[in-house]
Design a protein around this motif. Structure first.
Motif, short mmCIF file in Angstrom:
data_model
loop_
_atom_site.label_atom_id
_atom_site.label_comp_id
_atom_site.label_asym_id
_atom_site.label_seq_id
_atom_site.Cartn_x
_atom_site.Cartn_y
_atom_site.Cartn_z
N ALA A 59 5.58 10.89 19.97
CA ALA A 59 5.37 12.24 20.50
C ALA A 59 6.68 13.01 20.44
CB ALA A 59 4.86 12.18 21.93
N ASP A 60 6.54 14.32 20.43
CA ASP A 60 7.69 15.20 20.58
C ASP A 60 7.28 16.31 21.55
OD1 ASP A 60 6.21 17.10 19.11
OD2 ASP A 60 7.26 16.65 17.24
N ASP A 61 8.05 17.36 21.64
CA ASP A 61 7.75 18.43 22.60
C ASP A 61 6.45 19.16 22.31
OD1 ASP A 61 10.08 17.87 23.93
OD2 ASP A 61 11.22 19.49 23.01
N ALA A 62 6.02 19.17 21.04
CA ALA A 62 4.86 19.95 20.64
C ALA A 62 3.57 19.15 20.50
CB ALA A 62 5.15 20.68 19.33
N GLU A 63 3.68 17.89 20.06
CA GLU A 63 2.46 17.14 19.77
C GLU A 63 2.61 15.64 20.01
OE1 GLU A 63 1.67 18.00 15.65
OE2 GLU A 63 3.27 16.70 14.95
N VAL A 64 1.45 14.99 20.09
CA VAL A 64 1.37 13.54 20.21
C VAL A 64 0.70 13.03 18.94
CG1 VAL A 64 0.27 11.66 21.49
CG2 VAL A 64 1.24 13.61 22.73
N VAL A 65 1.25 11.98 18.36
CA VAL A 65 0.70 11.39 17.14
C VAL A 65 0.11 10.03 17.51
CG1 VAL A 65 1.17 10.61 14.79
CG2 VAL A 65 2.41 12.58 15.74
#
Length: 96
Positions: A59-65
């Motif tokens: 994950a990052d600040d914008a999305e979860v993978v």
């Protein structure tokens, strides 16, 4: 001090889209609000009311993978703004 007992929930898988990690009929035990580690199963509540069971990747600040959207080799990107809650799977119970 052990703290408060962890509240878990259970969910039975209806499909084989996470096989071989877990197949239809497998009961997953999960902890609401506990963030998963990489490669760990997770239960995701989406803002439209949908619930998805996947394997957490990153994950990052914008999305979860996550992995497992129709097979473990497929990735899915979910905007963080759409996620109501993320829960780590802590147990798998196969039908016998």
């Amino acid at each position: 001090f052990d703290g408060a007992p962890v509240q878990t929930r259970r969910l039975r898988l209806e499909t084989d889209e996470l096989a071989p990690w877990a197949s239809a009929g497998t009961v997953l035990e999960y902890v609401p609000g506990r963030w998963p580690r990489r490669g760990q199963g997770c239960v995701i509540q989406i803002d439209d009311g949908a619930q998805r069971v996947r394997l957490y990747d990153r994950a990052d600040d914008a999305e979860v993978v996550v992995l497992g959207a129709g097979g473990l080799d497929r990735t899915e990107r979910i905007a963080r703004s759409r996620i109501r809650s993320m829960s780590a799977v802590t147990g798998r119970f196969d039908d016998e």
